[in-house]
Design a protein around this motif. Structure first.
Motif, PDB file in Angstrom:
ATOM      1  N   LEU A  23       0.812  -1.212   0.000  1.00 20.15           N
ATOM      2  CA  LEU A  23       0.000   0.000   0.000  1.00 20.15           C
ATOM      3  C   LEU A  23       0.848   1.267   0.000  1.00 20.15           C
ATOM      4  O   LEU A  23       0.396   2.324  -0.439  1.00 20.15           O
ATOM      5  CB  LEU A  23      -0.910   0.020   1.230  1.00 20.15           C
ATOM      6  N   ILE A  27      -2.785   1.425   6.738  1.00 19.13           N
ATOM      7  CA  ILE A  27      -4.149   0.992   6.455  1.00 19.13           C
ATOM      8  C   ILE A  27      -5.156   2.066   6.851  1.00 19.13           C
ATOM      9  O   ILE A  27      -6.139   2.312   6.141  1.00 19.13           O
ATOM     10  CB  ILE A  27      -4.432  -0.344   7.175  1.00 19.13           C
ATOM     11  N   SER A  30      -5.895   4.464   4.124  1.00 23.40           N
ATOM     12  CA  SER A  30      -6.188   3.864   2.822  1.00 23.40           C
ATOM     13  C   SER A  30      -7.683   3.610   2.661  1.00 23.40           C
ATOM     14  O   SER A  30      -8.356   3.165   3.590  1.00 23.40           O
ATOM     15  CB  SER A  30      -5.437   2.532   2.667  1.00 23.40           C
ATOM     16  N   ASN A  31      -8.186   3.889   1.466  1.00 24.53           N
ATOM     17  CA  ASN A  31      -9.593   3.663   1.140  1.00 24.53           C
ATOM     18  C   ASN A  31      -9.758   2.320   0.421  1.00 24.53           C
ATOM     19  O   ASN A  31      -8.972   1.988  -0.473  1.00 24.53           O
ATOM     20  CB  ASN A  31     -10.119   4.785   0.248  1.00 24.53           C
ATOM     21  N   ALA A  32     -10.771   1.576   0.811  1.00 26.50           N
ATOM     22  CA  ALA A  32     -10.974   0.223   0.284  1.00 26.50           C
ATOM     23  C   ALA A  32     -12.343   0.082  -0.364  1.00 26.50           C
ATOM     24  O   ALA A  32     -13.313   0.752   0.010  1.00 26.50           O
ATOM     25  CB  ALA A  32     -10.837  -0.803   1.409  1.00 26.50           C
ATOM     26  N   CYS A  34     -14.793  -3.313  -1.169  1.00 27.01           N
ATOM     27  CA  CYS A  34     -14.916  -4.767  -1.069  1.00 27.01           C
ATOM     28  C   CYS A  34     -15.865  -5.271  -2.150  1.00 27.01           C
ATOM     29  O   CYS A  34     -16.831  -4.592  -2.522  1.00 27.01           O
ATOM     30  CB  CYS A  34     -15.361  -5.203   0.325  1.00 27.01           C
ATOM     31  N   TRP A  68      -9.640   0.246   7.823  1.00 26.99           N
ATOM     32  CA  TRP A  68      -9.453   1.121   6.674  1.00 26.99           C
ATOM     33  C   TRP A  68     -10.042   2.508   6.941  1.00 26.99           C
ATOM     34  O   TRP A  68     -10.978   2.659   7.720  1.00 26.99           O
ATOM     35  CB  TRP A  68     -10.131   0.512   5.442  1.00 26.99           C
ATOM     36  N   LYS A  69      -9.523   3.507   6.250  1.00 26.36           N
ATOM     37  CA  LYS A  69     -10.056   4.863   6.347  1.00 26.36           C
ATOM     38  C   LYS A  69     -11.522   4.877   5.922  1.00 26.36           C
ATOM     39  O   LYS A  69     -12.372   5.527   6.547  1.00 26.36           O
ATOM     40  CB  LYS A  69      -9.241   5.813   5.469  1.00 26.36           C
ATOM     41  N   SER A  70     -11.834   4.169   4.861  1.00 28.94           N
ATOM     42  CA  SER A  70     -13.212   4.005   4.408  1.00 28.94           C
ATOM     43  C   SER A  70     -13.337   2.672   3.688  1.00 28.94           C
ATOM     44  O   SER A  70     -12.350   2.147   3.160  1.00 28.94           O
ATOM     45  CB  SER A  70     -13.637   5.140   3.474  1.00 28.94           C
ATOM     46  N   VAL A  71     -14.543   2.122   3.689  1.00 29.16           N
ATOM     47  CA  VAL A  71     -14.822   0.885   2.958  1.00 29.16           C
ATOM     48  C   VAL A  71     -16.128   1.067   2.189  1.00 29.16           C
ATOM     49  O   VAL A  71     -17.153   1.448   2.767  1.00 29.16           O
ATOM     50  CB  VAL A  71     -14.960  -0.337   3.896  1.00 29.16           C
ATOM     51  N   THR A  94      -9.501   4.257  -5.680  1.00 31.30           N
ATOM     52  CA  THR A  94      -9.382   3.495  -4.438  1.00 31.30           C
ATOM     53  C   THR A  94      -7.962   2.958  -4.250  1.00 31.30           C
ATOM     54  O   THR A  94      -7.200   2.800  -5.208  1.00 31.30           O
ATOM     55  CB  THR A  94     -10.398   2.331  -4.404  1.00 31.30           C
ATOM     56  N   ASP A  95      -7.608   2.700  -3.000  1.00 28.87           N
ATOM     57  CA  ASP A  95      -6.263   2.205  -2.684  1.00 28.87           C
ATOM     58  C   ASP A  95      -6.171   0.688  -2.706  1.00 28.87           C
ATOM     59  O   ASP A  95      -5.120   0.122  -2.998  1.00 28.87           O
ATOM     60  CB  ASP A  95      -5.833   2.704  -1.299  1.00 28.87           C
TER      61      ASP A  95
END
Length: 229
Positions: A23, A27, A30-32, A34, A68-71, A94-95
């Motif tokens: 990355l 974490i 980082s933006n995720a 799913c 994560w920062k956001s999911v 996105t990361d």
């Protein structure tokens, strides 16, 4: 393209540390996104409570629940019905992509149908696969893993790596996933094939392959020069 192909998820320190290194930032920054799509195609998984567990970060794979920062959720079956400008920029920004297990052929089909497969090679995001989410990167999965049958009737997947994956080696809940079964499966594959347990992952960056493991794995080579650890 950066791939972290796991059998059981981010479940030990070695795999976790490799993910953070891929990355290039924490974490928590980082933006995720799913992707639960593969779960719907597998009779043991979803739709149902296990899909919710994955999306909510309450599953044993520790992928979505890492902090994560956001999911966000990217459902591939929905993408053909919406304009690309609604989702392509989101994916490009996105990361990390967190791709669930389930049925690899169902996942492959919807990756292609949605246009996501065409976008994948150009992305800067780290792709983290879980079981079928990892297997889908291979050229083929082998007859052993065929569940949902695509319109083509073949076991072909995306072919973004040149090896195939036999996941969940020696898993207590999957007594048929023995090294002998893996060897028989590998004999039917045309290229290199890895059998990996849930403590193992395969890191691929720009075609360079590295196995990360606190468990057991074996590489079956077409020339018969096998390696096991």
């Amino acid at each position: 393209m950066k791939l972290l192909l796991t059998s059981g998820g981010i479940i030990n320190k070695s795999i976790h540390d490799v993910l953070v290194g891929m990355l290039d930032k924490p974490i928590a920054e980082s933006n995720a996104l799913c992707i639960p799509t593969a779960m719907y195609g597998h009779p043991w998984v979803g739709p149902g409570s296990k899909t919710w567990q994955f999306i909510s970060g309450n599953s044993e794979d520790h992928m979505v629940g890492l902090g994560w920062k956001s999911v966000g959720v990217l459902e591939l079956t929905a993408l053909p019905s919406i304009h690309e400008e609604r989702w392509v920029p989101l994916v490009q920004e996105t990361d990390v992509l967190l791709v669930s297990g389930g049925d690899a052929l169902y996942l492959s089909h919807w990756m292609r149908q949605s246009g996501f497969a065409d976008l994948l090679p150009s992305l800067n995001a780290v792709y983290v696969g879980l079981s079928a989410g990892s297997m889908v990167m291979a050229p083929h999965i082998g007859e052993l893993f065929v569940g949902w049958t695509p319109p083509t009737g073949e076991d072909e997947t995306l072919g973004l790596v040149d090896f195939s994956i036999f996941p969940h080696l020696d898993h207590v809940m999957l007594p048929g996933n023995t090294i002998a079964a893996a060897e028989q499966w590998a004999a039917g594959m045309k290229g290199p094939a890895y059998a990996i347990d849930d403590q193992t992952a395969i890191k691929v960056i720009d075609g360079a392959v590295e196995v990360v493991s606190e468990g057991y794995w074996k590489l079956f080579s077409p020339n018969g020069n096998h390696r096991c650890f």
